[in-house]
Write a protein that holds these residues in place. Structure first.
Motif, PDB file in Angstrom:
ATOM      1  N   SER A 140       0.901  -1.259  -0.067  1.00 57.82           N
ATOM      2  CA  SER A 140       0.136  -0.066   0.084  1.00 57.82           C
ATOM      3  C   SER A 140       0.788   1.272  -0.049  1.00 57.82           C
ATOM      4  CB  SER A 140      -0.942   0.069   1.285  1.00 57.82           C
ATOM      5  OG  SER A 140      -0.113  -0.033   2.300  1.00 57.82           O
ATOM      6  N   GLY A 141       0.201   2.398  -0.207  1.00 57.08           N
ATOM      7  CA  GLY A 141       0.975   3.577  -0.418  1.00 57.08           C
ATOM      8  C   GLY A 141       0.083   4.727   0.066  1.00 57.08           C
ATOM      9  N   VAL A 142       0.569   5.941   0.490  1.00 59.62           N
ATOM     10  CA  VAL A 142      -0.259   6.957   1.325  1.00 59.62           C
ATOM     11  C   VAL A 142      -1.151   7.784  -0.068  1.00 59.62           C
ATOM     12  CG1 VAL A 142       1.069   7.083   3.306  1.00 59.62           C
ATOM     13  CG2 VAL A 142       1.636   8.617   1.082  1.00 59.62           C
ATOM     14  N   SER A 143      -0.755   7.455  -1.291  1.00 56.11           N
ATOM     15  CA  SER A 143      -1.562   7.984  -2.014  1.00 56.11           C
ATOM     16  C   SER A 143      -2.932   7.350  -2.272  1.00 56.11           C
ATOM     17  CB  SER A 143      -1.123   7.956  -3.615  1.00 56.11           C
ATOM     18  OG  SER A 143      -0.796   6.520  -3.989  1.00 56.11           O
ATOM     19  N   GLY A 144      -3.375   6.232  -1.558  1.00 55.49           N
ATOM     20  CA  GLY A 144      -4.565   5.373  -1.521  1.00 55.49           C
ATOM     21  C   GLY A 144      -4.464   4.188  -2.464  1.00 55.49           C
ATOM     22  N   LEU A 145      -3.125   3.971  -3.054  1.00 55.31           N
ATOM     23  CA  LEU A 145      -3.011   2.679  -3.954  1.00 55.31           C
ATOM     24  C   LEU A 145      -2.684   1.736  -3.179  1.00 55.31           C
ATOM     25  CD1 LEU A 145      -2.845   2.057  -6.957  1.00 55.31           C
ATOM     26  CD2 LEU A 145      -0.457   2.564  -6.752  1.00 55.31           C
ATOM     27  N   ILE A 146      -3.217   0.368  -3.756  1.00 54.26           N
ATOM     28  CA  ILE A 146      -2.740  -0.858  -2.934  1.00 54.26           C
ATOM     29  C   ILE A 146      -2.584  -1.753  -4.284  1.00 54.26           C
ATOM     30  CG2 ILE A 146      -3.445  -2.976  -1.559  1.00 54.26           C
ATOM     31  CD1 ILE A 146      -5.150  -1.277   0.167  1.00 54.26           C
ATOM     32  N   THR A 147      -1.346  -2.548  -4.337  1.00 54.97           N
ATOM     33  CA  THR A 147      -1.349  -3.430  -5.106  1.00 54.97           C
ATOM     34  C   THR A 147      -1.176  -4.900  -4.834  1.00 54.97           C
ATOM     35  OG1 THR A 147       1.043  -3.222  -5.308  1.00 54.97           O
ATOM     36  CG2 THR A 147      -0.310  -2.323  -7.054  1.00 54.97           C
ATOM     37  N   ILE A 148      -2.084  -5.787  -5.158  1.00 51.92           N
ATOM     38  CA  ILE A 148      -2.097  -7.319  -4.481  1.00 51.92           C
ATOM     39  C   ILE A 148      -1.840  -8.229  -5.818  1.00 51.92           C
ATOM     40  CG2 ILE A 148      -3.564  -8.864  -3.568  1.00 51.92           C
ATOM     41  CD1 ILE A 148      -5.431  -6.531  -2.785  1.00 51.92           C
TER      42      ILE A 148
END
Length: 338
Positions: free
Chosen positions: A222-230
């Motif tokens: 996750s990142g604080v930009s609101g992005l999550i990669t799974i």
């Protein structure tokens, strides 16, 4: 939301073409680039492999007086000090970006750099500067390391910009054992990719990583930009974007979606996390509970069907819960029976 399977099929809904900076989502990829460039022994002589149990920007070290892992700020800054040290700054950043571009080669859009975000972080990243000086004072950075250049490279990697679709393709490359899902090029070695996924599984969601491993059980970042990669190894990469964050710094709806996803579908939760990548790639159609029969190019050509799909689910990520989102999205695309 966007999904990219290991055989190059795409599915997306919502604002998947919007551009967003990767922030901490860049860290596992940069870690992999460093592993291939420098080797495991060199990298892990300065960066550990353990969850920190603290916030991502905590000023602290683990055992042996080194950063806990490469996915928190202390570890990522240490890696930035190692990567192509002594070379011109332009060469260091362009070399890393070239690797990122190789991961998404063959997919339209590519990866970009957000200079405005970079300049903002460069001017206001006081805590990260404090971490850099702390690492320098503890001997984690070599005496010959230029701290200014190290911080610049760190901020540059966090300012890499991508669409949600492109982020899903990058996650799909990791799911594909480090091979580009469109070209088949081996961008990262399979050993490196397994090490990336192991670190993502145990450390990828900041100090929520233990809860994530228990409830979701899939490698993620996750990142604080609101992005999550799974990443679902040998199956697919998923990218989720919703900016509101929880107290850990993770996307609230992204976490909810992932939990509902593994509840709804049998795929996931430790089934393939530690399974070696197979030499032969099997189509996800063989094992997933829905069937995707259209390639990305076919979807692009089917503009009428795609427009109808977008009209039905275009804003659902902002208005609906994650479980309703996914159900409506795949139904709108006619992947599941009603």
């Amino acid at each position: 939301m966007a999904i990219c399977t290991v055989d190059g099929q795409m599915h997306d809904c919502g604002c998947s073409d919007d551009m967003v900076t990767m922030q901490s989502v860049t860290k596992p990829l940069f870690y992999g680039v460093c592993l291939d460039e420098l080797g495991e022994e060199v990298v892990h002589s300065l960066v550990g492999k353990e969850p920190s149990g603290h916030g991502f920007n905590k000023i602290s070290l683990g055992r042996n007086n080194i950063p806990h892992n490469p996915l928190i700020n202390t570890g990522a800054i240490s890696l930035a000090s190692l990567y192509k040290a002594g070379q011109p700054m332009s060469s260091r950043f362009s070399a890393a970006m070239s690797k990122y571009q190789e991961m998404v080669k063959g997919f339209p859009g590519g990866i970009h750099f957000n200079n405005a975000v970079y300049l903002s972080e460069l001017g206001k990243g006081h805590r990260n500067y404090a971490i850099g000086y702390y690492l320098k004072s503890k001997g984690c950075l070599g005496d010959d390391v230029d701290l200014k250049e190290t911080m610049e490279l760190y901020f540059q990697m966090c300012s890499v910009e991508t669409s949600i679709k492109t982020a899903a393709v990058m996650a799909g490359t990791l799911a594909n054992g480090g091979r580009n899902v469109f070209t088949g090029d081996q961008v990262l070695t399979e050993k490196t990719t397994l090490q990336i996924l192991s670190i993502m599984f145990s450390c990828g969601m900041y100090d929520y990583s233990g809860e994530w491993s228990f409830n979701v059980g899939l490698p993620a970042k996750s990142g604080v930009s609101g992005l999550i990669t799974i990443v679902i190894p040998d199956r697919m990469g998923i990218a989720l974007w919703s900016p509101p964050l929880d107290s850990y710094g993770n996307s609230v709806r992204g976490v909810q979606f992932a939990q509902k996803f593994v509840q709804r579908f049998s795929e996931g939760h430790n089934q393939n996390v530690l399974h070696p990548f197979s030499n032969k790639r099997h189509s996800p159609n063989q094992s997933l509970p829905w069937s995707w029969t259209r390639s990305y190019s076919t979807v692009q050509q089917g503009s009428t069907q795609r427009d109808n799909f977008k009209q039905g689910v275009g804003n659902c990520f902002r208005r609906q819960s994650s479980s309703v989102l996914f159900r409506n999205a795949v139904r709108a695309a006619r992947f599941l029976p009603k």
